[in-house]
Design an enzyme around this catalytic site. Sequence first.
Site, PDB file in Angstrom:
ATOM      1  N   SER A   1       0.842  -1.199   0.000  1.00 31.56           N
ATOM      2  CA  SER A   1       0.000   0.000   0.000  1.00 31.56           C
ATOM      3  C   SER A   1       0.877   1.250   0.000  1.00 31.56           C
ATOM      4  CB  SER A   1      -0.969  -0.043   1.181  1.00 31.56           C
ATOM      5  OG  SER A   1      -2.035   0.870   1.000  1.00 31.56           O
TER       6      SER A   1
ATOM      7  N   ASP B   1      -8.924  -5.640  -5.722  1.00 34.03           N
ATOM      8  CA  ASP B   1      -8.528  -4.594  -4.788  1.00 34.03           C
ATOM      9  C   ASP B   1      -9.280  -3.331  -5.177  1.00 34.03           C
ATOM     10  OD1 ASP B   1      -7.337  -2.683  -3.212  1.00 34.03           O
ATOM     11  OD2 ASP B   1      -5.278  -3.281  -3.653  1.00 34.03           O
TER      12      ASP B   1
ATOM     13  N   HIS C   1      -7.113  -6.079  -1.224  1.00 31.19           N
ATOM     14  CA  HIS C   1      -5.949  -5.232  -1.016  1.00 31.19           C
ATOM     15  C   HIS C   1      -4.803  -5.983  -0.342  1.00 31.19           C
ATOM     16  CE1 HIS C   1      -3.814  -1.528  -0.769  1.00 31.19           C
ATOM     17  NE2 HIS C   1      -3.837  -1.441   0.537  1.00 31.19           N
TER      18      HIS C   1
END
Length: 611
Positions: free
Chosen positions: A216, A332, A363
């Site tokens: 991320s 995601d 994710h």
Amino acid sequence: MKSHLPLKKFALISFLLLLITQLSFGQTKPVFKDGEAQIVEAFNNPENWIRHDLWVETEFDTDGDGKLDRMHVSVTRPPQTETEGLKLPVVYESSPYYAGTAGIVEGLFWNVKHEIGETPPKRSHVEVQRRGKRPVISNSQIKTWVPRGYIVVHSSSPGTGLSQGAPTVGGDNESLAPKAVIEWLSGKDNGYTEPTGGEKVMAFWSTGRVGMTGTSYNGTLPLAAATTGVDGLKAIIPIAPNTSYYHYYRSNGLVRSPGGYLGEDIDVLYDFIHSGDESKRAYNNKTVRDTELADNLDRITGDYNDFWAGRDYLNDMKPMKAALLMSHGFNDWNVMPEHSNRIAQAAKKKGIPTQIFYHQNGHGGPPPMKMMNRWFTRYLHNIENGVENDAKAWIVRENDKRTEPTAYADYPNPAAKPVKFYFEGAAPNVGKLTTDKPKKSISETLVDDHNKSGSTLAKATNSNNRLLYVSPILKEDIHLSGISTITIKVASDKPAANLSVWMVSLPWNEGKGTKITNNIITRGWADPQNHRSIRKSSPLTPGKFYELTFDLQPDDQVIPAGQQIGLMIFSSDSEFTLLPEPGTKLTIDLKGTSIKIPVVGGKPAFEKATK
């Protein structure tokens, strides 16, 4: 893995010679087998690891104190780097999250319940309560890589934790901060024992070869560092990285939230991560959040501008040379799969060694350890293991284990060809998705109502709040791979409207007792006001038709026999868009509307599967 990685054969005698060399010269060294770094027991004793923290000076001053900002850095290394003079490569992770975040609190997000184009209600600001001044920033990566003959380094990004400066959420300092750390790891004398003054510290134990990874935001920063072209950064493994803040918070001119965080925007993320020195927060808030971000984020039009262009790493890739292994989930809906795909495609065009790993989940999710190990072994230890000759794409097929991806020559699948589909109307009932071009102009109308979720609308046999078109029932599996592009001819009865598109697999059975893992194949959003350009929106003339073309999210999915491919057009998406009062009417001219879907085997494969 389903398809074995091509390996350069390493003779047993070479492996034994490595062990003999270690014994002969009395120095513990990394060990490699089948092109992968092995766990060395002498490196695998946490009690003996050397751990220390320091500060690395950068080339910028973003907190306005007249001094170059220093980044807080922690190092974990095997004792042999001290006792035996052993030099090792570095696995490096940087993050804005290590010292804590604001949490999801009331007032943090923007209120999305207002008309499109209307000045939104002001939101509240929050302050991060920073966690204690720990000398150890993070324990991530350490148990994985130190036993395999690496040093692990962490740093807090600007304006977070004990790092100085201001968080800019994609500004230049977030690229230059890891660059400064990598330069220090490569021999530069910009390391210090203290945040101000202090003695200089040299990274004498580093070979100067650095790899970065993370998930991320922690996966964004490796790419940010790589775009500086810093010499010491040899390889990166970004996992679900945000590669453009515009693509994270907007879609084709439309104000859109990341999935699960309705009302988030770039200034919200600034507040969420700003855990740095409390005495500098007022200055940072004024210069960054309340000026640079507030003056440019533009929640009124959602248009692309120079501010957003400066936070798009695709625009900064010219100096990049680090070998790239990307990882992302096709489902995601937070950091969407376009983020990895757009960078991977550009890197391949530049001739950068590139591989991509995709799975079918949400994710996060790193590549299998074998892939990561081979990548870092090749580019950090400089062991010729042939990884550059491996398959360019690895995709976890439906219902397979994440550790067992299938190898493909590339992504998108080279055998995929765009098939053009048209729409045969039956509103408010379900119409047809067909390869036959309509002979006459037909229009269908839907009424916006954000109270009806996308999944509810997709399941409905009839609804005035969406238009739904489905293919014939598949008699054979169909493999979709790549990016679908839709052209819509649309009119609105108001000057502004949301436009949302879902591609779904029907019937909607949520995977129970079938091969279906995800009913949502892909999605896309756009602002009809930006039909000419995402840089310039203009109010719609009620009743006038406008044509716009935009991409849906990349995907690679096998739709099993017995299902139908559905294409749903609606207005406000309750999970992602602004939520105006229900009632806006959108009219779609079906003769001017079509979608190109990438099908492995092209039109013949689709026709064979639907006969």
